[in-house]
Design an enzyme around this catalytic site. Structure first.
Site, PDB file in Angstrom:
ATOM      1  CB  CYS A 139      26.902  45.703  72.759  1.00 23.61           C
ATOM      2  SG  CYS A 139      26.634  47.307  71.991  1.00 23.61           S
ATOM      3  CE1 TYR A 140      31.976  47.594  72.084  1.00 23.94           C
ATOM      4  CE2 TYR A 140      30.041  48.717  71.215  1.00 23.94           C
ATOM      5  CZ  TYR A 140      31.182  47.969  71.015  1.00 23.94           C
ATOM      6  OH  TYR A 140      31.540  47.599  69.745  1.00 23.94           O
TER       7      TYR A 140
END
Length: 397
Positions: A139-140
């Site tokens: 997600c990052y």
């Protein structure tokens, strides 16, 4: 005599009588405590001094693709990134992180520039270079970031200071054979000088020594902008020995402060550096004392002649250092004192002029009806011990 709500009504109507603490003391000398308490609604106190236990929280906003920052530098000063993907905390006393920094090696950025300077630059609207390393997750996915930020390009930017406004402090001296570089500045050998940090009779917490008016939720001016007392400060020590007037004979109560840095005035926030010690930040803080009763005036009428601080010898490198006894703030502000028969020059670390000006700034805002007082939502504790840290399971030096 009156309540916070009643005082705020007068402030909104611009009919409140507001005196700085210096004016209050002069008025008490003229007409006494009872009449002064009848006349005055608010007393303003202030200080402008180094407060190294300070720092700023920043939210950068997310990049595209997003990043989960795990290491970050602002103008090469490390910021803590362990509590959110793009939330940072930079401490005022943090020093630059670059090869040779610890040894004092040369670098394009001054060795005398630390976290306090970065915070002051952001408050002044200047650009600051940011370099970050991300963790790299699904997600990052971004793992590096280099950009320039200012207070206009980030979301939240506020000071959160774990320990400010010491209720009294010490006087530093040096009876040794070499200069010492300390958090009070340079102390010259053979009692060549003495330095004190607290502004004495101007100091907010010394004018409310039992913390009857000041508490959690008290509205203040921090860096010239609205702020609040959020909790007791670190090293809060209200059980310090006290004189009959209830003022402490050394470091005692402290408070934690918070305020919106985007609204702060650069005049009241300055980065500073102490040679041989490190970076810090000079902050202007003003605290109102609501005159709820005569006791508030009685305690705020305390004079420099009635306040004392211990003279500490920094040449002994121990947790508990020897002292040369107590000295009044009136003597300190005279510019000299006598230690063991020797006349010693004395200088303040706090700016007494700017401390007065800070109290006047708050006075003007209250008189203009733009600053209202707040009720404390909880008292500051009066039973905290001061615990030393001893070596357990290891070996002390």
């Amino acid at each position: 005599m009156r309540s916070i709500a009643q005082i705020n009504e007068k402030i909104q109507a611009q009919t409140a009588t507001v005196l700085t603490v210096t004016e209050l003391k002069a008025r008490v000398r003229q007409v006494g405590i009872h009449q002064t308490a009848q006349e005055v609604d608010v007393i303003t106190t202030g200080t402008f001094e180094p407060m190294e236990s300070s720092g700023a929280i920043l939210n950068l906003g997310q990049t595209d693709p997003p990043i989960k920052i795990r290491q970050c530098w602002l103008d090469q000063v490390p910021a803590y990134a362990g509590f959110g993907a793009v939330d940072l905390y930079i401490g005022a006393s943090q020093m630059p992180d670059y090869p040779g920094a610890a040894e004092g090696g040369d670098h394009e950025l001054s060795r005398e520039r630390g976290g306090g300077h970065v915070i002051a630059d952001l408050i002044a609207g200047r650009n600051v270079k940011l370099r970050a390393i991300g963790q790299g997750t699904d997600c990052y996915p971004r793992v590096t970031l280099e950009t320039t930020i200012s207070k206009a390009t980030i979301n939240q930017f506020y000071l959160f200071n774990p320990r400010n406004l010491y209720q009294n402090f010490i006087v530093g001296t040096n009876a040794g054979d070499r200069p010492l570089y300390t958090y009070l500045g340079m102390l010259q050998p053979h009692l060549g000088n003495a330095v004190y940090a607290n502004p004495g009779a101007l100091s907010p917490l010394l004018n409310d020594p039992e913390l009857n008016v000041i508490g959690v939720g008290t509205r203040i001016l921090l860096g010239g902008a609205p702020g609040y007392i959020t909790w007791e400060g670190t090293q809060h020590f209200p059980l310090q020995k006290r004189l009959p007037n209830q003022t402490p004979i050394g470091p005692a109560a402290t408070v934690a402060l918070i305020g919106d840095a985007k609204q702060m005035d650069p005049k009241w926030v300055r980065g500073c550096y102490f040679k041989g010690y490190g970076a810090s930040i000079m902050l202007g803080v003003a605290v109102p004392l609501a005159v709820l009763n005569e006791r508030v005036v009685e305690q705020a009428a305390v004079e420099d002649t009635d306040l004392v601080a211990p003279i500490v010898d920094f040449s002994i490198p121990r947790r508990v250092r020897p002292t040369f006894g107590l000295v009044s703030y009136a003597q300190l502000k005279s510019g000299k004192l006598v230690i063991d028969g020797k006349v010693v020059r004395v200088a303040p670390l706090a700016s007494l002029y700017r401390s007065q000006a800070m109290a006047q700034t708050l006075q003007q805002q209250i008189q203009a009806g733009t600053f209202l007082l707040s009720e404390a939502v909880a008292p500051l504790p009066n039973d905290r011990l001061f615990l030393p840290q001893d070596i357990r399971g290891g070996q002390a030096d």
